[in-house]
Write a protein that holds these residues in place. Structure first.
Motif, PDB file in Angstrom:
ATOM      1  N   ALA A 120      -4.148   7.276   4.421  1.00 21.15           N
ATOM      2  CA  ALA A 120      -2.874   6.635   5.156  1.00 21.15           C
ATOM      3  C   ALA A 120      -1.718   6.806   4.070  1.00 21.15           C
ATOM      4  CB  ALA A 120      -3.296   4.895   4.851  1.00 21.15           C
ATOM      5  N   ALA A 121      -1.884   6.775   2.866  1.00 16.21           N
ATOM      6  CA  ALA A 121      -0.772   7.025   2.075  1.00 16.21           C
ATOM      7  C   ALA A 121       0.052   8.501   2.180  1.00 16.21           C
ATOM      8  CB  ALA A 121      -1.153   7.302   0.553  1.00 16.21           C
ATOM      9  N   LEU A 122      -0.593   9.272   2.891  1.00 13.12           N
ATOM     10  CA  LEU A 122      -0.031  10.705   3.168  1.00 13.12           C
ATOM     11  C   LEU A 122       0.819  10.474   4.512  1.00 13.12           C
ATOM     12  CD1 LEU A 122      -2.754  13.404   2.479  1.00 13.12           C
ATOM     13  CD2 LEU A 122      -0.705  12.662   0.783  1.00 13.12           C
ATOM     14  N   THR A 123       0.448   9.401   5.215  1.00 13.92           N
ATOM     15  CA  THR A 123       1.247   9.274   6.287  1.00 13.92           C
ATOM     16  C   THR A 123       2.949   9.045   6.079  1.00 13.92           C
ATOM     17  OG1 THR A 123       0.956   7.100   6.759  1.00 13.92           O
ATOM     18  CG2 THR A 123      -0.576   8.697   7.917  1.00 13.92           C
ATOM     19  N   TYR A 124       3.042   8.503   4.853  1.00 17.89           N
ATOM     20  CA  TYR A 124       4.579   8.348   4.432  1.00 17.89           C
ATOM     21  C   TYR A 124       5.059   9.356   3.633  1.00 17.89           C
ATOM     22  CZ  TYR A 124       2.979   3.557   5.264  1.00 17.89           C
ATOM     23  OH  TYR A 124       2.282   2.351   6.178  1.00 17.89           O
ATOM     24  N   ILE A 125       4.457  10.543   3.412  1.00 21.59           N
ATOM     25  CA  ILE A 125       5.009  11.525   2.870  1.00 21.59           C
ATOM     26  C   ILE A 125       5.587  12.974   3.820  1.00 21.59           C
ATOM     27  CG2 ILE A 125       4.374  13.506   1.070  1.00 21.59           C
ATOM     28  CD1 ILE A 125       4.622  10.774  -0.170  1.00 21.59           C
TER      29      ILE A 125
END
Length: 121
Positions: free
Chosen positions: A23-28
Motif C-alpha cells: 500500500a505504501a508503494l501506491t504513493y510512490i
C-alpha cells in the motif's frame, strides 16, 4: 488544514509503518528519485530494494513531527526494529499529482553499527 502533499506523505508513512508495504508503494512515483544515506537511487524497483528490508524489520514507529505545503512535506519519526530499540529518521518528500516523486532520507546509522558490532562479538 492539512495540505494534500502532507496527507500523501502521512498516508505513505502510515502504510509502511503499519506493515502494508505494498500500500505504501501506491504513493510512490514509478520515477522516484531518492537521496539515501547509502547514496542516490532512482526508480521504483531500486526504491523497493532499499526501503522494503527496513520496513519488514520494523517493530514500531512513532511520528514525532510533520509539516507540509502544497509541494513538499517533512516528517520526523523514531523507529524500533528487530535490531535496534531506537532509530530516528527524517524524510523530505516532493509530491506531484498525488505521488511522491522525490525523497531525501536522513537517519542515524550509529545504533545499527553498534548493534551489528555486538552481534559479531
Amino acid at each position: 488544514m492539512i495540505s494534500t502533499t502532507l496527507q500523501t506523505t502521512l498516508d505513505y508513512f502510515n502504510a509502511w509503518t503499519g506493515g502494508d508495504f505494498e500500500a505504501a508503494l501506491t504513493y510512490i512515483s514509478p520515477e522516484i528519485s531518492c537521496q539515501t544515506p547509502n547514496g542516490p537511487i532512482a526508480g521504483l524497483p531500486s526504491f523497493r530494494g532499499f526501503m522494503e528490508p527496513f520496513a519488514r524489520s520494523l517493530v514500531a514507529a512513532r511520528l514525532l513531527a510533520a509539516f507540509g505545503d502544497e509541494r513538499t512535506a517533512l516528517i520526523m519519526y523514531d523507529t524500533r526494529t528487530r535490531l535496534v530499540d531506537g532509530a530516528p529518521g527524517a524524510e523530505l518528500h516532493t509530491v506531484s499529482d498525488g505521488l511522491i516523486t522525490s525523497i531525501k532520507i536522513i537517519f542515524d546509522r550509529q545504533p545499527f553499527v553498534e548493534a551489528r558490532a555486538r552481534l559479531q562479538n
